[in-house]
Design a protein around this motif. Structure first.
Motif: not given
Length: 136
Positions: A84-98
């Motif tokens: 869920y948070v991976t999809t959320f961050a990606k939808a918000e323009g995130g390029e890297r999740l850590w």
């Protein structure tokens, strides 16, 4: 069956404490940056069983204080929250999740494509390594 929704930071504190810092006091779970983040809860019916907090720094997103109630661990709730948070961050323009991964959780994160960065540290008697994943 669980559902995930955005919640207030205060709703995360009980599980943060119970799962991650059982020796601490509830008020110690508040983080200064809580008001700048997004907080998500996983619910079974009306019971909060998982929490995670997500913070953006440009296109770099960090999740923190990821906790699932011990009584329901191993049932896929953490996996659903992480997706869920991976999809959320990606939808918000995130390029890297850590995250600052506890050593005991590194295998879990690796299953979702997170890789070790080699940046390890200890804090409060707990060993961590930063793990990251490219989103685009």
């Amino acid at each position: 069956m669980i559902h995930i929704e955005q919640i207030t930071p205060e709703l995360t504190w009980q599980l943060r404490r119970d799962v991650l810092y059982p020796g601490n006091r509830l008020y110690e779970m508040e983080m200064d940056e809580d008001l700048q983040g997004y907080h998500f809860g996983a619910f079974t019916d009306t019971k909060l069983v998982g929490v995670v907090s997500l913070f953006a720094n440009g296109t770099d997103w960090q999740f923190r204080k990821f906790a699932v109630d011990a009584s329901v661990q191993g049932q896929g709730i953490g996996s659903q929250l992480l997706n869920y948070v991976t999809t959320f961050a990606k939808a918000e323009g995130g390029e890297r999740l850590w995250c600052n991964a506890r050593l005991s959780a590194m295998v879990f994160y690796a299953r979702f494509g997170f890789t070790q960065t080699g940046e390890a540290f200890s804090k409060g008697g707990i060993d961590y390594e930063i793990m990251a994943k490219r989103l685009h």
